[in-house]
Design an enzyme around this catalytic site. Structure first.
Site, PDB file in Angstrom:
ATOM      1  N   SER A   1       4.162  -9.836   3.098  1.00  0.00           N
ATOM      2  CA  SER A   1       2.731  -9.564   3.085  1.00  0.00           C
ATOM      3  C   SER A   1       2.108 -10.276   1.900  1.00  0.00           C
ATOM      4  CB  SER A   1       2.463  -8.061   2.971  1.00  0.00           C
ATOM      5  OG  SER A   1       1.098  -7.785   2.739  1.00  0.00           O
TER       6      SER A   1
ATOM      7  N   TYR B   1       4.414  -0.044  -1.287  1.00  0.00           N
ATOM      8  CA  TYR B   1       4.321  -1.086  -0.257  1.00  0.00           C
ATOM      9  C   TYR B   1       4.382  -2.474  -0.885  1.00  0.00           C
ATOM     10  CZ  TYR B   1       2.683  -3.532   3.920  1.00  0.00           C
ATOM     11  OH  TYR B   1       2.581  -4.375   5.000  1.00  0.00           O
TER      12      TYR B   1
END
Length: 248
Positions: A141, A154
Site C-alpha cells: 500500500s 496497517y
C-alpha cells in the site's frame, strides 16, 4: 501474455481488488484457487467464474491461523497438481489511536497482513521450486510510505510487505521464483459512480483507481516474459505520492 492452465492462488478473493485479480486470471484461462475467510463470497465468485467457462476452486481459510495456510497450499496442489503464481492480497485494518490500540489488535493486523504473506510465500515456493519456478506478487500500500492518523498497525504491516518482498526475491532467486510488490493508492472498490469530480481531479492521472488497474499489473508482473523484474515495488496511485501538497 499466456496464463493458460497456470495455477494461481489469490488470497482475499471474495471482494475488491482480490475479486478482480481472480477474474483477470480466469479470463486468461488460468486455474484459480480463491482463498478467503468469507466462504460464501468465494463460493459465489467461483460460481460466477464457472458460468463464464473459467476454472475456479474456492478454499475458505483464516490466514491468521498458520495451520490453515499450509492447508490452502496442500488443497491447491491436490486439486491442480502444482502452483505457478501466488497473489498475496488478503489484508485487514484497524483504525485506532496508538494510545488505545491493544497488543491483541496490533498482532491481529500484523498476523494477517505480514506473517500470512510470508508463510503463504514460503509454502507456495516449496511447490514452485520443484516445478521450475514461479512468481509471487504481494499487495502492499502507499501507506507504507505516507500516513493518515491512527493507521500504525496497517502502515507497519504494509511497510513490512515492501521489505519482505525484496528479501524473498533474493532468497528465492536460485529457485527461479520472482517476487514483486504492488502498492495501490486510492482504489475504489465500491460505487465508482458515486465519486466526486474533486476526488478524480486531485489525482495527476485525472481519476481514482479501479481494481482492474491492479489486476493488470499483477498479470504484467507474473508474465514469464517479464522475468527480469524481481524484488521491486510498483506504486500504482495515479501519481498521488509524487504530488507536493501544502495546506492552503
Amino acid at each position: 501474455m499466456s496464463f493458460a492452465e497456470k495455477v494461481v492462488i489469490v488470497t482475499g478473493a471474495a471482494k475488491g481488488i482480490g475479486r478482480q485479480v481472480a477474474y483477470a486470471y480466469g479470463e486468461e484461462a488460468a486455474y484459480v484457487a480463491l482463498v478467503d475467510k468469507d466462504g460464501e463470497g468465494i463460493e459465489t465468485l467461483a460460481s460466477e467464474m464457472k458460468r463464464k467457462g473459467q476454472v475456479a476452486y474456492p478454499i475458505q481459510a483464516d490466514l491468521g491461523d498458520p495451520d490453515q495456510i499450509s492447508l490452502v497450499v496442500e488443497k491447491t496442489v491436490e486439486r491442480f497438481g502444482r502452483i505457478n503464481i501466488l497473489i498475496n492480497n488478503a489484508g485487514i485494518g484497524i483504525w485506532k489511536s496508538p494510545y488505545e490500540l491493544t497488543v491483541q489488535e496490533w498482532d491481529e493486523v500484523l498476523n494477517v497482513n505480514l506473517r500470512a504473506p510470508f508463510l503463504m510465500a514460503r509454502e507456495a515456493a516449496k511447490r514452485m521450486r520443484g516445478g521450475g519456478g514461479g512468481a509471487i506478487v504481494n499487495i502492499a500500500s502507499t501507506r507504507a510510505f505516507m500516513s493518515e492518523p491512527n493507521t500504525e498497525s496497517y502502515s507497519a504491516s504494509k511497510g513490512g510487505i515492501v521489505a519482505l518482498t525484496h528479501a524473498l526475491a533474493i532468497s528465492f532467486a536460485p529457485d527461479r521464483i520472482r517476487v514483486n510488490a504492488i502498492s495501490p493508492g486510492w482504489i475504489e472498490t465500491g460505487n465508482y459512480q458515486s465519486l466526486r469530480e474533486m476526488d478524480h481531479r486531485q489525482h495527476p492521472a485525472g481519476r481514482v483507481g479501479k481494481p482492474t488497474d491492479i489486476a493488470k499489473a499483477c498479470l504484467f508482473l507474473t508474465d514469464e516474459e517479464n522475468d527480469f523484474i524481481t524484488g521491486q515495488n510498483f506504486i500504482i496511485d495515479g501519481g498521488m505520492t509524487k504530488k507536493m501538497i501544502y495546506e492552503p
